[in-house]
Design a protein around this motif. Structure first.
Motif, PDB file in Angstrom:
ATOM      1  N   GLN A  22     -60.991   5.245   0.062  1.00 27.11           N
ATOM      2  CA  GLN A  22     -59.890   6.031  -0.504  1.00 27.11           C
ATOM      3  C   GLN A  22     -60.372   6.828  -1.708  1.00 27.11           C
ATOM      4  OE1 GLN A  22     -56.471   3.881  -2.009  1.00 27.11           O
ATOM      5  NE2 GLN A  22     -55.217   5.712  -1.980  1.00 27.11           N
ATOM      6  N   CYS A  33     -60.956  15.201   1.112  1.00 29.36           N
ATOM      7  CA  CYS A  33     -60.077  15.249   2.282  1.00 29.36           C
ATOM      8  C   CYS A  33     -58.742  15.914   1.963  1.00 29.36           C
ATOM      9  CB  CYS A  33     -59.835  13.849   2.833  1.00 29.36           C
ATOM     10  SG  CYS A  33     -61.344  12.977   3.317  1.00 29.36           S
ATOM     11  N   HIS A  37     -55.969  18.011   4.152  1.00 31.82           N
ATOM     12  CA  HIS A  37     -55.076  17.055   4.805  1.00 31.82           C
ATOM     13  C   HIS A  37     -54.071  16.448   3.831  1.00 31.82           C
ATOM     14  CE1 HIS A  37     -57.621  16.823   8.417  1.00 31.82           C
ATOM     15  NE2 HIS A  37     -58.658  16.816   7.587  1.00 31.82           N
ATOM     16  N   ILE A  39     -52.335  13.149   2.790  1.00 29.73           N
ATOM     17  CA  ILE A  39     -52.637  11.728   2.881  1.00 29.73           C
ATOM     18  C   ILE A  39     -51.690  10.991   1.945  1.00 29.73           C
ATOM     19  CG2 ILE A  39     -54.384   9.924   2.625  1.00 29.73           C
ATOM     20  CD1 ILE A  39     -56.515  12.149   2.745  1.00 29.73           C
ATOM     21  N   LYS A  40     -51.058   9.953   2.450  1.00 24.63           N
ATOM     22  CA  LYS A  40     -50.141   9.161   1.629  1.00 24.63           C
ATOM     23  C   LYS A  40     -50.848   8.736   0.338  1.00 24.63           C
ATOM     24  CE  LYS A  40     -47.333   5.011   1.653  1.00 24.63           C
ATOM     25  NZ  LYS A  40     -46.948   3.812   2.377  1.00 24.63           N
ATOM     26  N   LEU A  52     -52.948  12.998   7.775  1.00 25.97           N
ATOM     27  CA  LEU A  52     -53.691  11.810   8.184  1.00 25.97           C
ATOM     28  C   LEU A  52     -52.765  10.599   8.092  1.00 25.97           C
ATOM     29  CD1 LEU A  52     -57.152  12.525   6.523  1.00 25.97           C
ATOM     30  CD2 LEU A  52     -56.370  13.044   8.841  1.00 25.97           C
ATOM     31  N   LYS A  53     -52.179  10.253   9.235  1.00 25.68           N
ATOM     32  CA  LYS A  53     -51.292   9.098   9.331  1.00 25.68           C
ATOM     33  C   LYS A  53     -51.407   8.545  10.743  1.00 25.68           C
ATOM     34  CE  LYS A  53     -47.324  12.018  10.335  1.00 25.68           C
ATOM     35  NZ  LYS A  53     -46.017  12.452   9.928  1.00 25.68           N
ATOM     36  N   LEU A 102     -59.240   5.285   6.372  1.00 20.85           N
ATOM     37  CA  LEU A 102     -58.393   6.011   7.324  1.00 20.85           C
ATOM     38  C   LEU A 102     -57.705   5.073   8.300  1.00 20.85           C
ATOM     39  CD1 LEU A 102     -60.632   9.118   8.108  1.00 20.85           C
ATOM     40  CD2 LEU A 102     -58.597   9.034   6.637  1.00 20.85           C
ATOM     41  N   LEU A 105     -54.271   3.825   7.326  1.00 19.38           N
ATOM     42  CA  LEU A 105     -53.150   4.785   7.241  1.00 19.38           C
ATOM     43  C   LEU A 105     -52.255   4.685   8.461  1.00 19.38           C
ATOM     44  CD1 LEU A 105     -55.093   7.898   5.925  1.00 19.38           C
ATOM     45  CD2 LEU A 105     -53.763   6.256   4.598  1.00 19.38           C
TER      46      LEU A 105
END
Length: 105
Positions: A22, A33, A37, A39-40, A52-53, A102, A105
């Motif tokens: 992360q 990233c 993207h 990303i949470k 990205l999920k 990843l 996620l």
């Protein structure tokens, strides 16, 4: 050492790898990233790439993610995804850590 303690240390190691992944994914000078993207937990995401999920369900085989991060142009010559491994932006260990992240996620 018992099997239970081995399993616990393996889980702790996986969590540590995911946390490192992360950090790399969110690092604007390394994985970066977030430039492409959503990303949470990430700030100021880009929209060039898909969010990205649900990664583990989309890519159950981690080798697919490793290949994408290493050099997606081998599978998709039209990709905008940087070849992080081929261009030595990320090491194999760093790519592995990002894949671990990843998959959470």
């Amino acid at each position: 050492m018992t099997i239970a303690s081995l399993t616990g240390s393996t889980a702790a190691s996986a969590q540590s790898q995911a946390a490192e992944g992360q950090k790399l994914a969110f690092d604007r000078a390394k994985g970066n990233c977030l430039s492409c993207h959503e990303i949470k937990g990430g700030d100021l995401p880009g929209t060039i790439g898909p969010p990205l999920k649900d990664i583990k369900s989309k890519y159950p085989d981690r080798s697919d993610l490793v290949a994408i991060l290493t050099d997606e142009s081998k599978r998709n010559p039209q990709t905008a995804m940087p070849p992080f491994g081929r261009n030595r932006i990320l090491t194999e260990e760093e790519i592995s850590a990002i894949v671990d992240f990843l998959q959470t996620l």
